[in-house]
Design a protein around this motif. Structure first.
Motif, short mmCIF file in Angstrom:
data_model
loop_
_atom_site.label_atom_id
_atom_site.label_comp_id
_atom_site.label_asym_id
_atom_site.label_seq_id
_atom_site.Cartn_x
_atom_site.Cartn_y
_atom_site.Cartn_z
N ARG A 182 0.88 -1.17 0.00
CA ARG A 182 0.00 0.00 0.00
C ARG A 182 0.91 1.21 0.00
O ARG A 182 1.93 1.24 0.69
N LEU A 183 0.54 2.20 -0.77
CA LEU A 183 1.27 3.46 -0.79
C LEU A 183 0.46 4.49 -0.03
O LEU A 183 -0.76 4.58 -0.20
N LYS A 184 1.12 5.27 0.79
CA LYS A 184 0.42 6.34 1.51
C LYS A 184 0.24 7.51 0.57
O LYS A 184 1.21 8.09 0.10
N GLN A 185 -1.02 7.81 0.26
CA GLN A 185 -1.40 8.90 -0.63
C GLN A 185 -0.66 8.84 -1.96
O GLN A 185 -0.28 9.86 -2.53
N GLY A 186 -0.44 7.62 -2.48
CA GLY A 186 0.20 7.43 -3.78
C GLY A 186 1.69 7.70 -3.81
O GLY A 186 2.30 7.73 -4.88
N ASP A 187 2.30 7.86 -2.65
CA ASP A 187 3.73 8.19 -2.56
C ASP A 187 4.55 6.90 -2.49
O ASP A 187 4.49 6.17 -1.51
N TYR A 188 5.35 6.67 -3.53
CA TYR A 188 6.16 5.45 -3.60
C TYR A 188 7.19 5.40 -2.47
O TYR A 188 7.67 4.32 -2.12
N TYR B 226 3.25 -5.86 2.80
CA TYR B 226 2.56 -6.85 3.60
C TYR B 226 3.15 -8.23 3.34
O TYR B 226 3.64 -8.51 2.26
N ALA B 227 3.09 -9.07 4.35
CA ALA B 227 3.67 -10.41 4.25
C ALA B 227 2.86 -11.33 3.34
O ALA B 227 3.37 -12.35 2.90
N LEU C 74 -6.63 -5.80 -9.46
CA LEU C 74 -5.18 -5.92 -9.32
C LEU C 74 -4.53 -4.68 -9.91
O LEU C 74 -4.79 -4.32 -11.04
N VAL C 75 -3.64 -4.05 -9.14
CA VAL C 75 -2.98 -2.82 -9.56
C VAL C 75 -1.48 -3.07 -9.67
O VAL C 75 -0.82 -3.43 -8.69
#
Length: 95
Positions: free
Chosen positions: A28-34, A40-41, A61-62
């Motif tokens: 998961r990206l926080k606010q789209g920030d790479y 996640y495991a 799927l992204v």
């Protein structure tokens, strides 16, 4: 019932779980920030199987690598998930 919507037939919606892929992993990206990534495991294939077993009719799927580069980067993972999952439709997005 009032005219504020309660008198209308019940609305129906479907939750579509999303799996964001980067480097073949679930992230998961926080606010789209790479630069602000949580990894996640969960194995993406196993996570997709769990969502389908829980009753999901669709999986979103992204390919985050592909969205960034404009080239499919996680195609092998997406193809493996599509081969594994027969009870849910796959929707994918990339760059």
């Amino acid at each position: 019932m009032s005219a504020r919507g309660w008198g209308h037939p019940m609305m129906r919606f479907e939750v579509i779980p999303a799996i964001d892929l980067r480097g073949g992993q679930v992230v998961r990206l926080k606010q789209g920030d790479y630069a602000q990534q949580t990894t996640y495991a969960a194995d993406p294939r196993e996570l997709a199987k769990r969502y389908a077993a829980a009753g999901a009719h669709w999986l979103h799927l992204v390919d985050l690598d592909g969205a960034r580069s404009g080239q499919l980067a996680n195609l092998a993972v997406i193809a493996a998930i599509a081969a594994d999952i027969t009870e849910a439709a796959i929707e994918g997005i990339t760059g």
